[in-house]
Enzyme design. Structure first.
Site, PDB file in Angstrom:
ATOM      1  N   ASP A  11       0.870  -1.176   0.000  1.00 34.85           N
ATOM      2  CA  ASP A  11       0.000   0.000   0.000  1.00 34.85           C
ATOM      3  C   ASP A  11       0.913   1.233   0.000  1.00 34.85           C
ATOM      4  O   ASP A  11       2.139   1.113  -0.155  1.00 34.85           O
ATOM      5  CB  ASP A  11      -1.000  -0.020   1.172  1.00 34.85           C
ATOM      6  CG  ASP A  11      -0.337   0.173   2.532  1.00 34.85           C
ATOM      7  OD1 ASP A  11       0.919   0.263   2.594  1.00 34.85           O
ATOM      8  OD2 ASP A  11      -1.059   0.236   3.544  1.00 34.85           O
ATOM      9  N   HIS A  12       0.316   2.423   0.170  1.00 37.39           N
ATOM     10  CA  HIS A  12       1.107   3.664   0.155  1.00 37.39           C
ATOM     11  C   HIS A  12       2.176   3.667   1.242  1.00 37.39           C
ATOM     12  O   HIS A  12       3.265   4.184   1.052  1.00 37.39           O
ATOM     13  CB  HIS A  12       0.177   4.876   0.337  1.00 37.39           C
ATOM     14  CG  HIS A  12      -0.659   4.785   1.582  1.00 37.39           C
ATOM     15  ND1 HIS A  12      -1.719   3.906   1.684  1.00 37.39           N
ATOM     16  CD2 HIS A  12      -0.563   5.422   2.778  1.00 37.39           C
ATOM     17  CE1 HIS A  12      -2.249   4.029   2.892  1.00 37.39           C
ATOM     18  NE2 HIS A  12      -1.565   4.939   3.580  1.00 37.39           N
ATOM     19  N   CYS A  68       3.276  -3.187   3.980  1.00 38.46           N
ATOM     20  CA  CYS A  68       2.429  -2.051   4.370  1.00 38.46           C
ATOM     21  C   CYS A  68       3.143  -1.332   5.504  1.00 38.46           C
ATOM     22  O   CYS A  68       4.363  -1.474   5.634  1.00 38.46           O
ATOM     23  CB  CYS A  68       1.002  -2.500   4.715  1.00 38.46           C
ATOM     24  SG  CYS A  68       0.840  -3.656   6.076  1.00 38.46           S
ATOM     25  N   THR A  70       3.008  -1.730   8.834  1.00 39.69           N
ATOM     26  CA  THR A  70       3.527  -2.687   9.828  1.00 39.69           C
ATOM     27  C   THR A  70       3.711  -4.095   9.278  1.00 39.69           C
ATOM     28  O   THR A  70       4.327  -4.929   9.939  1.00 39.69           O
ATOM     29  CB  THR A  70       2.534  -2.797  10.999  1.00 39.69           C
ATOM     30  OG1 THR A  70       1.272  -3.229  10.452  1.00 39.69           O
ATOM     31  CG2 THR A  70       2.357  -1.480  11.717  1.00 39.69           C
ATOM     32  N   GLY A  71       3.094  -4.388   8.164  1.00 42.49           N
ATOM     33  CA  GLY A  71       3.042  -5.759   7.634  1.00 42.49           C
ATOM     34  C   GLY A  71       1.825  -6.521   8.148  1.00 42.49           C
ATOM     35  O   GLY A  71       1.435  -7.548   7.605  1.00 42.49           O
ATOM     36  N   VAL A  72       1.195  -5.996   9.192  1.00 39.27           N
ATOM     37  CA  VAL A  72       0.119  -6.738   9.871  1.00 39.27           C
ATOM     38  C   VAL A  72      -1.147  -6.822   9.017  1.00 39.27           C
ATOM     39  O   VAL A  72      -1.743  -7.897   8.866  1.00 39.27           O
ATOM     40  CB  VAL A  72      -0.186  -6.104  11.246  1.00 39.27           C
ATOM     41  CG1 VAL A  72      -1.418  -6.742  11.873  1.00 39.27           C
ATOM     42  CG2 VAL A  72       1.014  -6.248  12.168  1.00 39.27           C
ATOM     43  N   GLY A  73      -1.574  -5.712   8.465  1.00 42.06           N
ATOM     44  CA  GLY A  73      -2.805  -5.717   7.664  1.00 42.06           C
ATOM     45  C   GLY A  73      -2.688  -6.634   6.464  1.00 42.06           C
ATOM     46  O   GLY A  73      -3.625  -7.380   6.124  1.00 42.06           O
ATOM     47  N   HIS A 101       9.717 -24.673   8.613  1.00 45.61           N
ATOM     48  CA  HIS A 101       8.689 -25.429   9.340  1.00 45.61           C
ATOM     49  C   HIS A 101       7.269 -25.157   8.861  1.00 45.61           C
ATOM     50  O   HIS A 101       6.415 -26.029   8.998  1.00 45.61           O
ATOM     51  CB  HIS A 101       8.762 -25.110  10.842  1.00 45.61           C
ATOM     52  CG  HIS A 101       9.974 -25.690  11.505  1.00 45.61           C
ATOM     53  ND1 HIS A 101      10.136 -25.705  12.875  1.00 45.61           N
ATOM     54  CD2 HIS A 101      11.089 -26.274  10.993  1.00 45.61           C
ATOM     55  CE1 HIS A 101      11.300 -26.282  13.173  1.00 45.61           C
ATOM     56  NE2 HIS A 101      11.898 -26.611  12.051  1.00 45.61           N
ATOM     57  N   ARG A 135       7.729 -34.112   8.954  1.00 49.94           N
ATOM     58  CA  ARG A 135       6.711 -33.958  10.003  1.00 49.94           C
ATOM     59  C   ARG A 135       5.963 -32.632   9.882  1.00 49.94           C
ATOM     60  O   ARG A 135       4.804 -32.513  10.291  1.00 49.94           O
ATOM     61  CB  ARG A 135       7.319 -34.085  11.402  1.00 49.94           C
ATOM     62  CG  ARG A 135       8.221 -32.926  11.815  1.00 49.94           C
ATOM     63  CD  ARG A 135       8.916 -33.212  13.133  1.00 49.94           C
ATOM     64  NE  ARG A 135       9.661 -32.076  13.654  1.00 49.94           N
ATOM     65  CZ  ARG A 135      10.864 -31.708  13.206  1.00 49.94           C
ATOM     66  NH1 ARG A 135      11.438 -32.359  12.203  1.00 49.94           N
ATOM     67  NH2 ARG A 135      11.491 -30.678  13.754  1.00 49.94           N
ATOM     68  N   HIS A 136       6.620 -31.659   9.295  1.00 49.35           N
ATOM     69  CA  HIS A 136       5.980 -30.343   9.177  1.00 49.35           C
ATOM     70  C   HIS A 136       4.844 -30.361   8.159  1.00 49.35           C
ATOM     71  O   HIS A 136       3.878 -29.629   8.304  1.00 49.35           O
ATOM     72  CB  HIS A 136       7.021 -29.288   8.817  1.00 49.35           C
ATOM     73  CG  HIS A 136       8.126 -29.223   9.818  1.00 49.35           C
ATOM     74  ND1 HIS A 136       7.912 -28.877  11.132  1.00 49.35           N
ATOM     75  CD2 HIS A 136       9.446 -29.516   9.710  1.00 49.35           C
ATOM     76  CE1 HIS A 136       9.055 -28.939  11.795  1.00 49.35           C
ATOM     77  NE2 HIS A 136       9.999 -29.329  10.956  1.00 49.35           N
ATOM     78  N   ARG A 139       1.694 -31.359   9.811  1.00 52.37           N
ATOM     79  CA  ARG A 139       1.090 -30.267  10.596  1.00 52.37           C
ATOM     80  C   ARG A 139       0.417 -29.230   9.694  1.00 52.37           C
ATOM     81  O   ARG A 139      -0.624 -28.670  10.054  1.00 52.37           O
ATOM     82  CB  ARG A 139       2.151 -29.613  11.486  1.00 52.37           C
ATOM     83  CG  ARG A 139       2.582 -30.571  12.590  1.00 52.37           C
ATOM     84  CD  ARG A 139       3.797 -30.125  13.340  1.00 52.37           C
ATOM     85  NE  ARG A 139       4.189 -31.154  14.299  1.00 52.37           N
ATOM     86  CZ  ARG A 139       5.418 -31.308  14.771  1.00 52.37           C
ATOM     87  NH1 ARG A 139       6.384 -30.473  14.385  1.00 52.37           N
ATOM     88  NH2 ARG A 139       5.699 -32.263  15.618  1.00 52.37           N
TER      89      ARG A 139
HETATM   90  C1  RB5 Z   1      -1.774   2.601   6.650  1.00 46.57           C
HETATM   91  O1  RB5 Z   1      -1.757   3.794   7.375  1.00 46.57           O
HETATM   92  C2  RB5 Z   1      -1.535   1.422   7.582  1.00 46.57           C
HETATM   93  O2  RB5 Z   1      -2.610   1.247   8.427  1.00 46.57           O
HETATM   94  C3  RB5 Z   1      -1.252   0.164   6.796  1.00 46.57           C
HETATM   95  O3  RB5 Z   1      -0.189   0.377   5.942  1.00 46.57           O
HETATM   96  C4  RB5 Z   1      -0.875  -1.064   7.589  1.00 46.57           C
HETATM   97  O4  RB5 Z   1       0.170  -0.810   8.482  1.00 46.57           O
HETATM   98  C5  RB5 Z   1      -1.954  -1.825   8.176  1.00 46.57           C
HETATM   99  O5  RB5 Z   1      -1.734  -2.879   8.807  1.00 46.57           O
END
Ligand code: RB5
Length: 145
Positions: A11-12, A68, A70-73, A101, A135-136, A139
């Site tokens: 994303d941006h 992104c 954080t990478g989380v989204g 694994h 084994r992996h 799983r």
């Molecule tokens: C964008 O501001 C931010 O929320 C997105 O890039 C990301 O970190 C979401 O997990």
């Protein structure tokens, strides 16, 4: 030998790191398909993560790197698709073991979390480490069924 194609997307908030990682993946000897975004203009990470997951599910590529803030989204979204094993990494050990694994097929990075040089090291280890299977694999089958 055919080069493996790696999907890359952001994303941006991951755009600048995507541009650097894209060149680096090519340097490492892979083909890259960039599915956007193509500027720092605000956009929605789920759109990119779903597109990458769809390409993997259709067999157009085996693996993707998604970036992104954080990478989380990206990771949460990609993991909604069956057969996707996405991991967020901000260290090389997690990157390595997620391949050995877990046979992770999507690497998610956070531009606001991980600096360029560490992100490149994470990427290299992730791309070059093979799944250990045995084994992996049993799983991983438990995850899917
Ligand atoms: C964008 O501001 C931010 O929320 C997105 O890039 C990301 O970190 C979401 O997990």
């Amino acid at each position: 030998m055919n080069k493996e194609k790696i999907i890359i997307g952001s994303d941006h908030a991951g755009y600048e790191l995507k541009e650097k990682i894209k060149l680096y993946i090519v340097e490492l000897g892979y083909d890259v398909e960039d599915i956007g975004t193509y500027s720092k203009e605000s956009c929605d990470y789920p759109v990119i993560a779903k597109e990458a997951a769809g390409l993997i599910m259709k067999g157009k590529a085996q693996r993707a790197v998604l970036i992104c803030g954080t990478g989380v989204g990206m990771c949460i979204t990609a993991n909604k698709s069956k057969g996707i094993r996405a991991v967020v990494c901000s260290d090389t050990t997690t990157a390595k073991f997620s391949r050995l694994h877990n046979n992770s097929n999507v690497l998610c990075l956070g531009q606001r979390i991980t600096g360029e040089y560490l992100a490149k090291d994470i990427c290299k280890i992730w791309l070059e480490t093979e799944f250990e299977a045995q084994r992996h694999q049993y799983r991983l089958n438990l995850i899917e069924n």
